[in-house]
Design a protein around this motif. Structure first.
Motif, PDB file in Angstrom:
ATOM      1  N   VAL A  21      36.128  40.034  38.840  1.00  0.00           N
ATOM      2  CA  VAL A  21      35.733  40.701  39.773  1.00  0.00           C
ATOM      3  C   VAL A  21      36.709  40.707  41.096  1.00  0.00           C
ATOM      4  CG1 VAL A  21      33.421  40.850  39.202  1.00  0.00           C
ATOM      5  CG2 VAL A  21      33.982  39.214  40.699  1.00  0.00           C
ATOM      6  N   ARG A  22      36.615  41.448  42.205  1.00  0.00           N
ATOM      7  CA  ARG A  22      37.135  41.511  43.203  1.00  0.00           C
ATOM      8  C   ARG A  22      36.332  41.323  44.647  1.00  0.00           C
ATOM      9  NH1 ARG A  22      43.212  44.271  42.413  1.00  0.00           N
ATOM     10  NH2 ARG A  22      44.080  42.272  43.013  1.00  0.00           N
ATOM     11  N   ARG A  23      36.814  40.784  45.538  1.00  0.00           N
ATOM     12  CA  ARG A  23      36.065  41.068  46.682  1.00  0.00           C
ATOM     13  C   ARG A  23      36.081  42.380  47.308  1.00  0.00           C
ATOM     14  NH1 ARG A  23      38.086  36.830  50.960  1.00  0.00           N
ATOM     15  NH2 ARG A  23      40.224  37.367  50.246  1.00  0.00           N
ATOM     16  N   LYS A  24      34.870  42.906  47.736  1.00  0.00           N
ATOM     17  CA  LYS A  24      34.768  44.301  48.396  1.00  0.00           C
ATOM     18  C   LYS A  24      35.414  44.326  49.588  1.00  0.00           C
ATOM     19  CE  LYS A  24      30.859  46.266  47.721  1.00  0.00           C
ATOM     20  NZ  LYS A  24      31.243  47.270  46.816  1.00  0.00           N
ATOM     21  N   ILE A  25      36.100  45.412  49.680  1.00  0.00           N
ATOM     22  CA  ILE A  25      36.959  45.755  50.813  1.00  0.00           C
ATOM     23  C   ILE A  25      35.912  46.603  52.133  1.00  0.00           C
ATOM     24  CG2 ILE A  25      38.907  46.881  52.094  1.00  0.00           C
ATOM     25  CD1 ILE A  25      40.352  46.454  49.457  1.00  0.00           C
ATOM     26  N   THR A  26      35.739  45.921  53.285  1.00  0.00           N
ATOM     27  CA  THR A  26      35.063  46.424  54.152  1.00  0.00           C
ATOM     28  C   THR A  26      36.058  46.753  55.536  1.00  0.00           C
ATOM     29  OG1 THR A  26      34.330  44.227  55.357  1.00  0.00           O
ATOM     30  CG2 THR A  26      33.019  45.013  53.327  1.00  0.00           C
ATOM     31  N   ALA A  27      35.149  47.360  56.337  1.00  0.00           N
ATOM     32  CA  ALA A  27      35.965  47.835  57.778  1.00  0.00           C
ATOM     33  C   ALA A  27      36.534  46.414  58.284  1.00  0.00           C
ATOM     34  CB  ALA A  27      34.983  48.266  58.545  1.00  0.00           C
ATOM     35  N   ALA A  28      36.025  45.278  58.023  1.00  0.00           N
ATOM     36  CA  ALA A  28      36.402  44.069  58.783  1.00  0.00           C
ATOM     37  C   ALA A  28      37.435  43.056  57.800  1.00  0.00           C
ATOM     38  CB  ALA A  28      35.007  43.268  58.801  1.00  0.00           C
ATOM     39  N   GLY A  29      37.614  43.781  56.694  1.00  0.00           N
ATOM     40  CA  GLY A  29      38.520  43.253  55.721  1.00  0.00           C
ATOM     41  C   GLY A  29      37.966  42.830  54.199  1.00  0.00           C
ATOM     42  N   PHE A  30      38.209  41.737  53.727  1.00  0.00           N
ATOM     43  CA  PHE A  30      37.777  41.334  52.480  1.00  0.00           C
ATOM     44  C   PHE A  30      36.440  40.862  52.766  1.00  0.00           C
ATOM     45  CE2 PHE A  30      42.327  42.055  51.074  1.00  0.00           C
ATOM     46  CZ  PHE A  30      41.947  42.676  50.097  1.00  0.00           C
ATOM     47  N   SER A  31      35.345  41.168  52.051  1.00  0.00           N
ATOM     48  CA  SER A  31      34.140  40.509  51.924  1.00  0.00           C
ATOM     49  C   SER A  31      34.090  39.018  51.217  1.00  0.00           C
ATOM     50  CB  SER A  31      32.940  41.445  51.429  1.00  0.00           C
ATOM     51  OG  SER A  31      31.725  40.809  51.450  1.00  0.00           O
ATOM     52  N   ASP A  32      33.300  37.873  51.736  1.00  0.00           N
ATOM     53  CA  ASP A  32      33.083  36.849  50.871  1.00  0.00           C
ATOM     54  C   ASP A  32      31.855  36.830  49.945  1.00  0.00           C
ATOM     55  OD1 ASP A  32      35.506  35.560  51.964  1.00  0.00           O
ATOM     56  OD2 ASP A  32      34.715  35.117  53.855  1.00  0.00           O
ATOM     57  N   THR A  33      31.160  37.819  50.296  1.00  0.00           N
ATOM     58  CA  THR A  33      29.677  37.708  49.515  1.00  0.00           C
ATOM     59  C   THR A  33      29.500  39.087  48.688  1.00  0.00           C
ATOM     60  OG1 THR A  33      28.619  38.953  51.321  1.00  0.00           O
ATOM     61  CG2 THR A  33      28.696  36.646  51.260  1.00  0.00           C
ATOM     62  N   GLU A  34      30.181  40.166  49.113  1.00  0.00           N
ATOM     63  CA  GLU A  34      30.135  41.346  48.074  1.00  0.00           C
ATOM     64  C   GLU A  34      31.321  41.623  47.308  1.00  0.00           C
ATOM     65  OE1 GLU A  34      27.919  44.925  50.070  1.00  0.00           O
ATOM     66  OE2 GLU A  34      28.849  43.795  51.931  1.00  0.00           O
ATOM     67  N   PHE A  35      31.244  41.827  45.981  1.00  0.00           N
ATOM     68  CA  PHE A  35      32.186  42.211  44.913  1.00  0.00           C
ATOM     69  C   PHE A  35      32.233  43.357  44.060  1.00  0.00           C
ATOM     70  CE2 PHE A  35      31.080  37.857  45.763  1.00  0.00           C
ATOM     71  CZ  PHE A  35      32.347  37.338  45.927  1.00  0.00           C
ATOM     72  N   ASP A  36      33.497  43.787  43.900  1.00  0.00           N
ATOM     73  CA  ASP A  36      33.385  44.968  42.894  1.00  0.00           C
ATOM     74  C   ASP A  36      33.918  44.555  41.478  1.00  0.00           C
ATOM     75  OD1 ASP A  36      33.274  46.990  44.913  1.00  0.00           O
ATOM     76  OD2 ASP A  36      35.165  46.974  45.418  1.00  0.00           O
ATOM     77  N   ASP A  37      33.522  45.261  40.446  1.00  0.00           N
ATOM     78  CA  ASP A  37      33.731  45.128  38.972  1.00  0.00           C
ATOM     79  C   ASP A  37      35.391  45.338  39.089  1.00  0.00           C
ATOM     80  OD1 ASP A  37      31.450  44.184  38.220  1.00  0.00           O
ATOM     81  OD2 ASP A  37      30.689  46.115  37.668  1.00  0.00           O
ATOM     82  N   TRP A  38      35.937  44.588  38.105  1.00  0.00           N
ATOM     83  CA  TRP A  38      37.487  44.987  38.186  1.00  0.00           C
ATOM     84  C   TRP A  38      37.689  45.236  36.619  1.00  0.00           C
ATOM     85  CZ3 TRP A  38      41.571  40.512  39.543  1.00  0.00           C
ATOM     86  CH2 TRP A  38      43.092  41.160  39.395  1.00  0.00           C
ATOM     87  N   THR A  39      37.678  46.481  36.366  1.00  0.00           N
ATOM     88  CA  THR A  39      37.833  46.796  34.818  1.00  0.00           C
ATOM     89  C   THR A  39      39.399  47.381  34.631  1.00  0.00           C
ATOM     90  OG1 THR A  39      36.709  48.735  35.371  1.00  0.00           O
ATOM     91  CG2 THR A  39      35.429  46.960  34.560  1.00  0.00           C
ATOM     92  N   VAL A  40      39.642  47.290  33.456  1.00  0.00           N
ATOM     93  CA  VAL A  40      40.856  48.052  33.133  1.00  0.00           C
ATOM     94  C   VAL A  40      40.735  48.727  31.710  1.00  0.00           C
ATOM     95  CG1 VAL A  40      42.322  46.703  34.565  1.00  0.00           C
ATOM     96  CG2 VAL A  40      41.975  46.368  31.835  1.00  0.00           C
ATOM     97  N   GLU A  41      41.406  49.780  31.698  1.00  0.00           N
ATOM     98  CA  GLU A  41      41.558  50.489  30.384  1.00  0.00           C
ATOM     99  C   GLU A  41      42.070  49.768  29.229  1.00  0.00           C
ATOM    100  OE1 GLU A  41      43.176  54.599  30.731  1.00  0.00           O
ATOM    101  OE2 GLU A  41      42.036  55.157  32.404  1.00  0.00           O
ATOM    102  N   THR A  42      43.023  49.176  29.397  1.00  0.00           N
ATOM    103  CA  THR A  42      43.641  48.203  28.520  1.00  0.00           C
ATOM    104  C   THR A  42      43.822  46.881  28.908  1.00  0.00           C
ATOM    105  OG1 THR A  42      45.041  50.111  27.793  1.00  0.00           O
ATOM    106  CG2 THR A  42      45.606  47.946  27.280  1.00  0.00           C
ATOM    107  N   GLU A  43      43.238  45.874  28.406  1.00  0.00           N
ATOM    108  CA  GLU A  43      43.393  44.505  28.779  1.00  0.00           C
ATOM    109  C   GLU A  43      44.510  43.992  28.166  1.00  0.00           C
ATOM    110  OE1 GLU A  43      42.086  42.676  30.715  1.00  0.00           O
ATOM    111  OE2 GLU A  43      40.216  43.114  31.327  1.00  0.00           O
ATOM    112  N   ALA A  44      44.954  42.829  28.784  1.00  0.00           N
ATOM    113  CA  ALA A  44      46.377  42.099  28.321  1.00  0.00           C
ATOM    114  C   ALA A  44      45.877  40.649  28.738  1.00  0.00           C
ATOM    115  CB  ALA A  44      47.655  42.745  28.853  1.00  0.00           C
TER     116      ALA A  44
END
Length: 327
Positions: free
Chosen positions: A124-147
């Motif tokens: 996952v990746r830290r969610k981007i907010t108006a204040a920058g990167f969040s330390d408590t909220e996250f986005d799933d980090w998916t890709v079509e082709t893994e490696a």
């Protein structure tokens, strides 16, 4: 200055590294290992075609016209250089809470297995907010082709030698700490140098080092003479200014790079909107200027930088910039 470094400087100024053999731009265009992701550093997408900083993403950058690829190198706890951009590796297993760990807390085998086909780990990746990167909220980090997540050795062995490498030595020293401890510099720099210098014994790949950490740049410069070293600096636009002025003041960066006998600087190009004379000032001191940043995804801004004296640009928006430079 070594003959190799002097040759690199000459080629950059003459535009000889320009993409795809097209030198009409008079400027080298460096890709990143972030596949086709415009505005990656500030607005990263949560779904990509290929996982960034993997061998397929380097191949994609090369296929889109890059003669150089920029990427971040960090070192695991068992002293293996690996490729990873973020300060932390953020992941969860099943419904468990997100863990945030630095690369230095992983053994190399543990790190590279994170993207194994049977791995239960979800990055996952830290969610981007108006204040920058969040330390408590996250986005799933998916890709079509893994490696798989590669080591530096694997990249050097699998990516064609025709593709140059800009190796950013990534340090995660807290911004409030003025200088990185010498022990930490040794822990990171020595394994990277060992791998690179070993590869150079049987490779003609063009390479350069860069880092936001001035002491790391100095260590890289003092411990070898063949691979050019560039200081990275945000200039005055950083959202989180560092206490070390060399990292966020263009004049301080230029002055120190000259005193440390570095070959050049890599600056956020947005700083030229208020300091347009910086590339020429650096050139007069014998320093090459490269740039990075969101603004480098705009073709017109790339052409303007050429007029300012910038030798090369790093861009995520590679196909568009390549087409513009070649027209």
């Amino acid at each position: 200055m070594s003959a190799a470094a002097a040759h690199l400087r000459q080629e950059l100024f003459e535009g000889k590294f320009a993409i795809g053999g097209h030198r009409g731009s008079g400027m080298n265009i460096l890709g990143t290992a972030h596949p086709l992701t415009a505005q990656y550093h500030k607005l990263h997408p949560t779904n990509l075609a290929i996982r960034e900083n993997t061998v397929p993403s380097f191949q994609r950058a090369a296929g889109n016209g890059a003669s150089f690829v920029e990427f971040d190198v960090q070192v695991t706890k068992d002293k293996v250089p690996v490729i990873w951009h973020d300060d932390q590796v953020c992941f969860r297993q099943g419904e468990a809470q997100v863990q945030q760990r630095p690369v230095s807390s992983f053994a190399a085998s543990e790190f590279t297995s994170l993207r194994r086909a049977d791995s239960p780990v979800q990055l996952v990746r830290r969610k981007i907010t108006a204040a920058g990167f969040s330390d408590t909220e996250f986005d799933d980090w998916t890709v079509e082709t893994e490696a798989p997540l590669p080591t530096l050795t694997e990249l050097l062995q699998t990516v064609p030698e025709s593709i140059g490498f800009d190796l950013e030595v990534k340090m995660t020293t807290p911004s409030a700490q003025l200088a990185t401890e010498p022990e930490e510099i040794d822990r990171v720099v020595q394994p990277i140098l060992s791998v690179v210098l070993q590869a150079r014994q049987h490779s003609f790949r063009k390479m350069l080092f860069s880092s936001f950490d001035p002491e790391v740049c100095q260590a890289l410069r003092e411990r070898q003479q063949d691979v050019p070293v560039f200081l990275l600096s945000t200039g005055p636009i950083s959202l989180k200014p560092h206490s070390d002025q060399r990292r966020n003041t263009v004049s301080a960066a230029i002055d120190w790079a000259r005193k440390a006998d570095l070959q050049g600087l890599v600056l956020d190009s947005s700083c030229f909107k208020t300091e347009p004379d910086a590339p020429r000032a650096a050139e007069q001191l014998g320093l090459v200027t490269l740039t990075y940043g969101i603004a480098n995804n705009v073709p017109e801004w790339i052409q303007h930088q050429r007029q300012l004296g910038v030798a090369a640009v790093v861009t995520d928006n590679l196909p568009v910039i390549v087409q513009s430079a070649s027209s």
